[in-house]
Design an enzyme around this catalytic site. Sequence first.
Site: not given
Length: 335
Positions: A67, A136
Amino acid sequence: MNAPAHPSRTLSFAEALREAMALALESDPNVVLMGEDIGVYGGAFQVTGDLIDRFGPDRVMDTPISELGGAGVAVGAALTGLRPIYEFQFSDFAALAMEQIVNQAAKMRFMLGGEASVPLVFRMPSGSGTGAAAQHSQSFEAWFGHVPGLKVVQPSTPHDAKGLLLAALADPDPVIIFEHKLLYKMKGNVPAGHYTIPIGKAEIRRAGTDVTIIAGAIMVHRALEAAEILAADGISAEVIDLRSVRPIDSATIIASVCKTGRALCVFEGVRTLGLGAEISALIAESDAFDYLEAPVLRLGGAEAPIPYNPDLERAAVPQVDGIERAVRKLVGGAV
């Protein structure tokens, strides 16, 4: 909002986002999509779908599992003339790219005296309700809303998802669009052509006279459901869809609270230092303070990571019954 030039059709939230990206890819050769598994796989939540087949791997690019690296490439691409859309598989993973988002993308225009801009969009699937557990399922709108140089939006309908994404693409500054995962399958009317929704403009989803409920994303729908239940008992709730976290549409909020005299802020993120605190302060520092008939209430997420257990997960964030109870307290005076 720019007037739509074409009739509406029924699309899902995910389809509306995909259509916005397709329109952008067709109309502007500088638009590129980046992210993990967005190409061949079609995205973690199948939002990009078949775009790689339609526009090719040079425009729809799968990136490595990094990321920080992917966001850095997106920032660099934006600085050199492209208009990237970078998708995080989950908004939680943006924590790995905070350097690029907060210290680079958000600061470049200021540090270079306005001589450069960073026109990019970060797409962030967020929120709980899918059994994805603590790493998440978080809601980070308040995190990024705290950073000057970033704009932060969170649509609640397919219509707004398309219009806000297209508005974000046209903006010269970095824009983060939070997409609640439970909304991806939601369907609604979406105009076929190009249109934008102004960033920084809230929407009154239901008019009312007794209390103002300020909410965003999935909480808008829960607030509307609660308002319908309350109406049966003669309690009239006005529901404001925040749509934009930074900038916040203070004028719409203040005008509504001046009318109703009561305010409830509903958001999924953790209550402490959350959106509700900012909105409460905004109301307290405005003319609306003199119209308040009760303290402003905040209804946010629990002070704990999102649990995996479905019952605990549901209990960790506001639900319809909790919104209903909070409004009854406000109207009844038992705050």
